[in-house]
Design an enzyme around this catalytic site. Structure first.
Site, PDB file in Angstrom:
ATOM      1  N   GLY A 270      -5.841   4.084  11.030  1.00  0.00           N
ATOM      2  CA  GLY A 270      -6.671   2.759  10.750  1.00  0.00           C
ATOM      3  C   GLY A 270      -7.112   2.536   9.586  1.00  0.00           C
ATOM      4  O   GLY A 270      -7.836   1.663   9.000  1.00  0.00           O
TER       5      GLY A 270
ATOM      6  N   THR B  71      -5.426   9.438   8.916  1.00  0.00           N
ATOM      7  CA  THR B  71      -5.263   8.292   8.211  1.00  0.00           C
ATOM      8  C   THR B  71      -5.109   7.163   9.071  1.00  0.00           C
ATOM      9  O   THR B  71      -5.058   6.067   8.656  1.00  0.00           O
ATOM     10  CB  THR B  71      -4.158   8.164   7.133  1.00  0.00           C
ATOM     11  OG1 THR B  71      -2.888   8.365   7.914  1.00  0.00           O
ATOM     12  CG2 THR B  71      -4.461   9.113   6.058  1.00  0.00           C
TER      13      THR B  71
ATOM     14  N   GLY C 177      -5.297   1.228   7.064  1.00  0.00           N
ATOM     15  CA  GLY C 177      -5.092  -0.168   6.824  1.00  0.00           C
ATOM     16  C   GLY C 177      -5.994  -1.186   7.174  1.00  0.00           C
ATOM     17  O   GLY C 177      -6.248  -2.227   6.654  1.00  0.00           O
ATOM     18  N   CYS C 178      -6.468  -1.059   8.427  1.00  0.00           N
ATOM     19  CA  CYS C 178      -7.352  -2.081   8.886  1.00  0.00           C
ATOM     20  C   CYS C 178      -8.578  -2.074   8.199  1.00  0.00           C
ATOM     21  O   CYS C 178      -8.979  -2.885   7.911  1.00  0.00           O
ATOM     22  CB  CYS C 178      -7.851  -1.654  10.250  1.00  0.00           C
ATOM     23  SG  CYS C 178      -6.405  -1.371  11.719  1.00  0.00           S
TER      24      CYS C 178
ATOM     25  N   LYS D 148       0.707  -1.337   0.044  1.00  0.00           N
ATOM     26  CA  LYS D 148      -0.008  -0.051  -0.007  1.00  0.00           C
ATOM     27  C   LYS D 148       0.867   1.212  -0.047  1.00  0.00           C
ATOM     28  O   LYS D 148       1.705   1.373   0.679  1.00  0.00           O
ATOM     29  CB  LYS D 148      -0.802  -0.001   1.335  1.00  0.00           C
ATOM     30  CG  LYS D 148      -1.907  -1.079   1.102  1.00  0.00           C
ATOM     31  CD  LYS D 148      -2.588  -1.102   2.696  1.00  0.00           C
ATOM     32  CE  LYS D 148      -1.486  -1.535   3.718  1.00  0.00           C
ATOM     33  NZ  LYS D 148      -2.143  -1.720   5.058  1.00  0.00           N
TER      34      LYS D 148
HETATM   35  N1  PLP Z   1      -3.838  -0.348  16.900  1.00  0.00           N
HETATM   36  C1  PLP Z   1      -4.277  -1.343  16.376  1.00  0.00           C
HETATM   37  C2  PLP Z   1      -5.029  -2.327  17.200  1.00  0.00           C
HETATM   38  C3  PLP Z   1      -3.943  -1.704  15.073  1.00  0.00           C
HETATM   39  O1  PLP Z   1      -4.482  -2.809  14.417  1.00  0.00           O
HETATM   40  C4  PLP Z   1      -3.409  -0.914  14.139  1.00  0.00           C
HETATM   41  C5  PLP Z   1      -3.072  -1.053  12.791  1.00  0.00           C
HETATM   42  O2  PLP Z   1      -3.351  -1.985  12.271  1.00  0.00           O
HETATM   43  C6  PLP Z   1      -2.907   0.424  14.708  1.00  0.00           C
HETATM   44  C7  PLP Z   1      -3.235   0.671  16.171  1.00  0.00           C
HETATM   45  C8  PLP Z   1      -2.109   1.553  14.147  1.00  0.00           C
HETATM   46  O3  PLP Z   1      -2.824   2.105  13.330  1.00  0.00           O
HETATM   47  P1  PLP Z   1      -2.213   3.296  12.636  1.00  0.00           P
HETATM   48  O4  PLP Z   1      -0.831   3.186  12.060  1.00  0.00           O
HETATM   49  O5  PLP Z   1      -3.049   3.232  11.214  1.00  0.00           O
HETATM   50  O6  PLP Z   1      -2.380   4.506  13.507  1.00  0.00           O
END
Ligand code: PLP
Length: 247
Positions: free
Chosen positions: A206, A204, A208-209, A173
């Site tokens: 979350g 941004t 990726g989730c 990504k």
């Molecule tokens: N917390 C959890 C439980 C996650 O699964 C993720 C990412 O997948 C994150 C935090 C971090 O998210 P970000 O890097 O988008 O802030």
């Protein structure tokens, strides 16, 4: 009823992790079930800590769900330890679970290590080969391949290396690319680019989730992989525009 499961961490502030995953499942008409691998302490700006769940607690959450429902897709997010990775791999193998989307969560955007380094290596060896698609961001692709991943060309090289090592499809990504948010898909058939527009000024956290869960929900409905990715990207963009408009 199409049922999917997310096996991932809890972000109590709702932007990432299982709460985001369940919303994405629902947006595509999937009934969401969930198993929590780690209770994190965070908000949309910063991760303060993480309380990893023992492997037997993770197994105890998943088995009764599998006993009752015929799962059509599995989204895997944060798996914090070797032991949890092993339990999830074992369950996928023993039950032959379909449409496995692995988001190899390693470190938060704010710099918090969500799994330990030896677990990252084990994730690549043990779980990537069981996934239908693996969705690293550029930083995760660097950790998983040992290559530098800073532009489209390097993303393609990393995607091919990961695909060949795991024999699963890989979507690297490009959300962190300055000029675009283009993603690179490597499958057995070759390389495909998914162009995206950067949405400036949006939070941004979350994304990726949401993307990996939306891909899983679309695979659960029988969409082909490329179409599932397109629809998932449209969903993520629409949530970013909505959040930006509301902030
Ligand atoms: N917390 C959890 C439980 C996650 O699964 C993720 C990412 O997948 C994150 C935090 C971090 O998210 P970000 O890097 O988008 O802030």
């Amino acid at each position: 009823m199409r049922v999917a499961i997310t096996i991932a961490g809890l972000d109590p502030s709702g932007g990432a992790g299982i709460l985001a995953d369940l919303r994405a499942f629902e947006a595509f008409g999937c009934f969401g079930t969930a198993a929590i691998t780690s209770l994190t302490s965070q908000n949309t700006h910063k991760v303060y800590g993480a309380y990893h769940q023992p492997a037997d607690v993770v197994r105890a959450q998943i088995e009764p769900v599998i006993e009752e429902f015929e799962l059509r897709a599995v989204k895997i997010g944060m798996l914090p330890t070797r032991e949890v990775i092993e339990v999830v791999a074992d369950i996928i193998e023993r039950h032959g679970l379909p449409n496995v989307v692995l988001d190899p969560v390693i470190r938060s955007t704010s710099g918090f290590d969500l799994i330990d380094r030896s677990a990252a290596r084990y994730l690549a060896e043990r779980l990537m080969p069981l996934a239908d698609i693996v969705t690293p961001n550029m930083a995760e692709a660097e950790i998983l391949t040992g290559l530098k991943v800073t532009n489209l060309e390097e993303m393609q090289r990393a995607a091919v290396q990961l695909r060949d090592a795991a024999r699963s499809s890989v979507l690297v990504k490009g959300g962190h690319l300055l000029e675009s948010a283009t993603d690179v898909l490597a499958t057995r058939e070759g390389i495909q680019l998914f162009e995206g527009k950067r949405i400036e000024g949006s939070n941004t956290h979350g994304t990726g989730c949401k993307l990996s869960s939306a891909i899983a929900a679309n695979l659960a409905s029988g969409e082909q992989l490329a179409r599932a990715i397109e629809r998932a990207k449209e969903y993520v963009s629409s949530t970013l525009y909505r959040l930006k408009a509301e902030s």
